[in-house]
Structure formats: C-alpha cells, structure tokens
Design a protein around this motif. Structure first.
Motif, PDB file in Angstrom:
ATOM      1  N   GLN A   1       0.815  -1.211   0.000  1.00  0.00           N
ATOM      2  CA  GLN A   1       0.000   0.000   0.000  1.00  0.00           C
ATOM      3  C   GLN A   1       0.854   1.268   0.000  1.00  0.00           C
ATOM      4  OE1 GLN A   1      -3.366   0.355  -0.112  1.00  0.00           O
ATOM      5  NE2 GLN A   1      -3.640  -1.840  -0.340  1.00  0.00           N
TER       6      GLN A   1
ATOM      7  N   GLU B   1      -7.596  -6.092  13.058  1.00  0.00           N
ATOM      8  CA  GLU B   1      -7.549  -6.777  11.768  1.00  0.00           C
ATOM      9  C   GLU B   1      -8.847  -7.530  11.560  1.00  0.00           C
ATOM     10  OE1 GLU B   1      -4.766  -9.840   9.175  1.00  0.00           O
ATOM     11  OE2 GLU B   1      -4.427  -9.653  11.319  1.00  0.00           O
ATOM     12  N   THR B   2      -9.469  -7.323  10.406  1.00  0.00           N
ATOM     13  CA  THR B   2     -10.655  -8.076  10.027  1.00  0.00           C
ATOM     14  C   THR B   2     -10.325  -8.885   8.782  1.00  0.00           C
ATOM     15  OG1 THR B   2     -11.537  -6.315   8.614  1.00  0.00           O
ATOM     16  CG2 THR B   2     -12.161  -6.256  10.943  1.00  0.00           C
TER      17      THR B   2
ATOM     18  N   THR C   1     -11.270  -8.288   5.802  1.00  0.00           N
ATOM     19  CA  THR C   1     -11.130  -7.463   4.604  1.00  0.00           C
ATOM     20  C   THR C   1     -10.250  -6.235   4.773  1.00  0.00           C
ATOM     21  OG1 THR C   1     -13.129  -6.250   5.187  1.00  0.00           O
ATOM     22  CG2 THR C   1     -13.380  -8.156   3.723  1.00  0.00           C
ATOM     23  N   GLU C   2      -9.892  -5.852   6.016  1.00  0.00           N
ATOM     24  CA  GLU C   2      -9.134  -4.631   6.185  1.00  0.00           C
ATOM     25  C   GLU C   2      -8.253  -4.652   7.423  1.00  0.00           C
ATOM     26  OE1 GLU C   2     -12.286  -1.786   6.208  1.00  0.00           O
ATOM     27  OE2 GLU C   2     -12.692  -2.069   8.336  1.00  0.00           O
TER      28      GLU C   2
ATOM     29  N   LYS D   1      -6.841  -1.926  10.397  1.00  0.00           N
ATOM     30  CA  LYS D   1      -6.939  -0.605  10.999  1.00  0.00           C
ATOM     31  C   LYS D   1      -5.602  -0.318  11.659  1.00  0.00           C
ATOM     32  CE  LYS D   1     -11.823  -0.727  11.566  1.00  0.00           C
ATOM     33  NZ  LYS D   1     -12.602   0.387  11.192  1.00  0.00           N
TER      34      LYS D   1
ATOM     35  N   THR E   1      -7.251   3.162   7.680  1.00  0.00           N
ATOM     36  CA  THR E   1      -7.792   1.851   7.328  1.00  0.00           C
ATOM     37  C   THR E   1      -7.361   1.526   5.911  1.00  0.00           C
ATOM     38  OG1 THR E   1      -9.697   2.249   8.750  1.00  0.00           O
ATOM     39  CG2 THR E   1      -9.892   0.482   7.144  1.00  0.00           C
ATOM     40  N   ILE E   2      -6.782   0.325   5.729  1.00  0.00           N
ATOM     41  CA  ILE E   2      -6.399  -0.122   4.391  1.00  0.00           C
ATOM     42  C   ILE E   2      -7.080  -1.442   4.101  1.00  0.00           C
ATOM     43  CG2 ILE E   2      -4.205   1.106   4.353  1.00  0.00           C
ATOM     44  CD1 ILE E   2      -2.810  -1.519   5.003  1.00  0.00           C
ATOM     45  N   LYS E   3      -7.407  -1.651   2.844  1.00  0.00           N
ATOM     46  CA  LYS E   3      -8.066  -2.882   2.404  1.00  0.00           C
ATOM     47  C   LYS E   3      -7.029  -3.973   2.187  1.00  0.00           C
ATOM     48  CE  LYS E   3     -12.218  -1.110   1.721  1.00  0.00           C
ATOM     49  NZ  LYS E   3     -13.376  -1.504   2.445  1.00  0.00           N
ATOM     50  N   LYS E   4      -7.390  -5.188   2.538  1.00  0.00           N
ATOM     51  CA  LYS E   4      -6.547  -6.343   2.259  1.00  0.00           C
ATOM     52  C   LYS E   4      -6.840  -6.822   0.840  1.00  0.00           C
ATOM     53  CE  LYS E   4      -6.091  -8.722   6.660  1.00  0.00           C
ATOM     54  NZ  LYS E   4      -6.509  -9.954   7.325  1.00  0.00           N
TER      55      LYS E   4
ATOM     56  N   LEU F   1      -7.876  -9.411  -1.974  1.00  0.00           N
ATOM     57  CA  LEU F   1      -8.759 -10.575  -1.933  1.00  0.00           C
ATOM     58  C   LEU F   1      -7.973 -11.836  -2.225  1.00  0.00           C
ATOM     59  CD1 LEU F   1     -11.846  -9.193  -3.859  1.00  0.00           C
ATOM     60  CD2 LEU F   1     -11.565  -9.439  -1.400  1.00  0.00           C
TER      61      LEU F   1
END
Length: 64
Positions: free
Chosen positions: A18, A30-31, A33-34, A36, A47-50, A52
C-alpha cells in the motif's frame, strides 16, 4: 479500543504494497477485509483494504 500491536510479517507485506513505511505504523484491529492502523508518531488512524484471496478451483466429479 485495545492496545495497538506490532504488525506480523503478512501484515507488513500488505502495508508495504500500500506504500506505507512499515516501521511507522501499529495494527489496532484486523478483520477479514481490512487493517486498521495507528501511527506511532501522532496517533492518527488509517484503514487499508486487504487484497482478496482467490479460492482454488475445485475439481469437478465426472461420472462415466
């Protein structure tokens, strides 16, 4: 909010892709999809997206 932690190797790779400087950020949450992140310097959050993950293709059962 829980205490922010040092990022793992996989999280570091995501942050590097990123364009972030890894040593300047901590992982707050950490989730699936993203991520924090919290800045070490001033406490700002980001917040950044992971990326897929692709599922492997399943073989089809063929009956003759």
């Amino acid at each position: 909010m829980a205490r922010a932690k040092k990022p793992t190797y996989k999280q570091k790779k995501i942050m590097d892709k990123q364009g972030l400087i890894v040593k300047c950020w901590l992982v707050a949450k950490e989730t699936d999809t993203e991520l924090k992140l919290v800045s070490r310097a001033n406490g700002k959050t980001r917040t950044i997206k992971k990326p897929l993950r692709r599922q492997p293709k399943r073989k089809q059962n063929v009956t003759y």
